[in-house]
Enzyme design. Structure first.
Site, short mmCIF file in Angstrom:
data_model
loop_
_atom_site.label_atom_id
_atom_site.label_comp_id
_atom_site.label_asym_id
_atom_site.label_seq_id
_atom_site.Cartn_x
_atom_site.Cartn_y
_atom_site.Cartn_z
N HIS A 90 0.83 -1.35 0.09
CA HIS A 90 -0.15 -0.05 0.01
C HIS A 90 0.66 1.14 -0.08
O HIS A 90 1.97 1.08 0.30
CB HIS A 90 -0.76 -0.04 1.24
N LYS A 132 -0.98 4.92 4.49
CA LYS A 132 -1.94 4.06 4.97
C LYS A 132 -1.66 3.79 6.79
O LYS A 132 -0.14 3.76 7.02
CB LYS A 132 -1.93 2.77 4.79
N1 NDP Z 1 -12.83 -0.78 1.97
C1 NDP Z 1 -12.12 -0.19 0.93
O1 NDP Z 1 -12.31 -0.76 -0.17
C2 NDP Z 1 -11.27 0.57 1.29
C3 NDP Z 1 -10.84 1.09 2.47
N2 NDP Z 1 -9.83 2.11 2.68
C4 NDP Z 1 -10.00 2.67 3.90
O2 NDP Z 1 -10.72 3.66 4.08
C5 NDP Z 1 -10.05 4.59 5.02
C6 NDP Z 1 -9.74 5.82 4.61
O3 NDP Z 1 -8.36 5.75 3.57
P1 NDP Z 1 -8.18 6.96 2.70
O4 NDP Z 1 -9.13 7.68 2.08
O5 NDP Z 1 -7.02 6.39 2.03
O6 NDP Z 1 -7.49 7.93 3.94
P2 NDP Z 1 -7.26 9.24 3.85
O7 NDP Z 1 -6.47 9.69 4.91
O8 NDP Z 1 -6.67 9.97 2.56
O9 NDP Z 1 -8.64 9.91 4.26
C7 NDP Z 1 -9.19 9.94 5.50
C8 NDP Z 1 -10.08 11.16 5.77
O10 NDP Z 1 -10.82 11.06 6.91
C9 NDP Z 1 -10.64 12.24 7.37
N3 NDP Z 1 -10.93 11.92 8.92
C10 NDP Z 1 -10.19 11.63 9.99
N4 NDP Z 1 -10.81 11.64 11.26
C11 NDP Z 1 -12.07 11.86 10.76
C12 NDP Z 1 -13.24 12.11 11.54
N5 NDP Z 1 -13.30 11.87 12.84
N6 NDP Z 1 -14.24 12.42 11.14
C13 NDP Z 1 -14.51 13.13 9.77
N7 NDP Z 1 -13.32 12.81 9.08
C14 NDP Z 1 -12.19 12.25 9.53
C15 NDP Z 1 -9.23 12.80 7.40
O11 NDP Z 1 -9.10 14.31 7.66
P3 NDP Z 1 -7.73 14.59 8.30
O12 NDP Z 1 -6.75 14.31 7.23
O13 NDP Z 1 -7.98 16.10 8.47
O14 NDP Z 1 -7.46 13.82 9.46
C16 NDP Z 1 -9.30 12.43 5.98
O15 NDP Z 1 -9.57 13.41 5.04
C17 NDP Z 1 -8.89 3.91 5.62
O16 NDP Z 1 -9.26 3.04 6.92
C18 NDP Z 1 -8.67 2.81 4.48
O17 NDP Z 1 -7.94 1.58 4.99
C19 NDP Z 1 -9.22 2.67 1.75
C20 NDP Z 1 -9.35 2.31 0.48
C21 NDP Z 1 -10.58 1.12 0.10
O1 LIG Z 2 -5.79 2.07 2.94
C1 LIG Z 2 -5.99 1.75 1.83
O2 LIG Z 2 -5.57 2.30 0.82
C2 LIG Z 2 -6.69 0.62 1.49
N1 LIG Z 2 -7.37 0.10 2.35
C3 LIG Z 2 -8.23 -1.11 2.63
C4 LIG Z 2 -7.52 -2.29 3.47
O3 LIG Z 2 -7.01 -1.84 4.54
O4 LIG Z 2 -7.41 -3.45 2.75
C5 LIG Z 2 -8.72 -1.59 1.18
C6 LIG Z 2 -7.49 -1.25 0.18
O5 LIG Z 2 -6.51 -2.30 0.23
C7 LIG Z 2 -6.99 0.08 -0.02
#
Ligand code: NDP
Ligand SMILES: O=C(O)C1=N[C@H](C(=O)O)C[C@H](O)C1
Length: 266
Positions: free
Chosen positions: A155, A159
């Site tokens: 990743h 992350k």
């Molecule tokens: N299920 C799936 O298919 C996937 C899951 N994921 C998961 O999704 C999550 C997000 O990933 P990603 O978008 O890459 O992460 P990012 O860090 O790019 O985005 C997370 C966002 O959430 C905000 N945030 C943090 N805490 C809060 C809160 N309490 N309330 C509102 N907003 C908040 C952050 O703001 P700030 O930066 O100001 O803290 C940031 O803008 C991770 O847990 C990741 O593992 C990711 C990709 C695919």
């Molecule tokens: O943080 C990410 O980017 C992703 N998170 C998810 C995970 O923890 O498996 C899904 C995907 O791999 C991207």
């Protein structure tokens, strides 16, 4: 059919941005608000990258659900907040669709109990990409025949959690068909701590974090005189959006918590 009233938590994040776009581009969906870590009281349209997208920004998820009528929360925030946001949603009759990773098996059981007490649908999907679901299913199938397996997930270096939610889910699916087994040499030692990765019932999980990566996983099986590698790559975050959309549609029709999109796709 009434349009689905949706709140996206984490709108400025990698995934949140794509989710806001998907919701606003879907005819049957209405973005009623976003929950962000900052920008309280602003309109989303005032924030860079969201020009023309009208939605009130809340930093307090409880206040958001207090003030608005909401059907579904899409949570894409950070491991420390996923569970709290789900509890806030359940308290107000809102159905959560959660991509945020980092849930323990105990968290999931606790949340399932609440969902069932309240007859509310909820979906936690560690990976929304159809290719990743297939990778996990194929891996489970292969593990029936090849019990020695290691997972390498790769990743981006922003992350927070390791191993990834997808790697954990893959190991859980494999463990349903594979008896716990310690792999490698019985007398092996780690000359550098962590060299053999995390241990999930004897399966090893290795987490790579590098700039330039998005989300990738290889599941490698070893047998006598052969190996089998099952690999999935998300090249960008649009790969996850059809799964998020499907989860929103599905969560309205269920009254329990589903962990893993494979249960919906079948
Ligand atoms: N299920 C799936 O298919 C996937 C899951 N994921 C998961 O999704 C999550 C997000 O990933 P990603 O978008 O890459 O992460 P990012 O860090 O790019 O985005 C997370 C966002 O959430 C905000 N945030 C943090 N805490 C809060 C809160 N309490 N309330 C509102 N907003 C908040 C952050 O703001 P700030 O930066 O100001 O803290 C940031 O803008 C991770 O847990 C990741 O593992 C990711 C990709 C695919
Ligand atoms: O943080 C990410 O980017 C992703 N998170 C998810 C995970 O923890 O498996 C899904 C995907 O791999 C991207």
């Amino acid at each position: 059919m009434n349009r689905v009233k949706i709140v996206v938590a984490g709108p400025r994040g990698n995934m949140g941005k794509e989710a806001v776009k998907m919701v606003t581009e879907t005819n049957e969906f209405d973005l009623v608000a976003v929950v962000d870590s900052k920008n309280d009281g602003m309109n989303l349209s005032e924030i860079d990258g969201f020009h023309g997208i009208e939605a009130r920004v809340y930093t307090d998820i409880h206040k958001c659900f207090e003030e608005l009528e909401v059907d579904v929360l899409i949570d894409l925030t950070a491991p420390a907040f996923g569970k709290k946001h789900m509890e806030a949603a359940f308290a107000k009759g809102v159905r959560p669709v959660v991509g945020t990773t980092g849930f323990t098996e105990e968290d999931i059981e606790e949340l399932r109990t609440i969902a069932e007490e309240k007859s509310l649908g909820a979906i936690i999907a560690p990976n929304f990409a159809i290719g990743a679901i297939l990778m996990m299913k194929f891996s489970q199938m292969a593990a029936k025949y090849l019990a020695d397996v290691e997972i390498i997930e790769r990743h981006h270096d922003r992350k927070l959690d390791a191993p990834s939610g997808t790697a954990v889910k893959t190991a859980q699916l494999i463990s349903e068909v594979r008896a716990a087994k310690s792999q490698g040499h019985p007398n092996e030692t780690e000359e550098l701590k962590g060299a053999r990765g995390a241990d999930f019932e004897g399966m090893r999980i290795h987490s790579v974090r590098l700039p330039g990566l998005v989300a990738h996983q290889e599941v490698i099986f070893g047998g006598v005189g052969q190996t089998l590698t099952i690999r999935h790559d998300s090249i960008n975050r649009t790969s996850f959006m059809p799964g998020v959309k499907l989860a929103v549609e599905s969560v309205l029709r269920i009254d329990t918590l589903i962990y893993g999109l494979e249960h919906i796709i079948e």
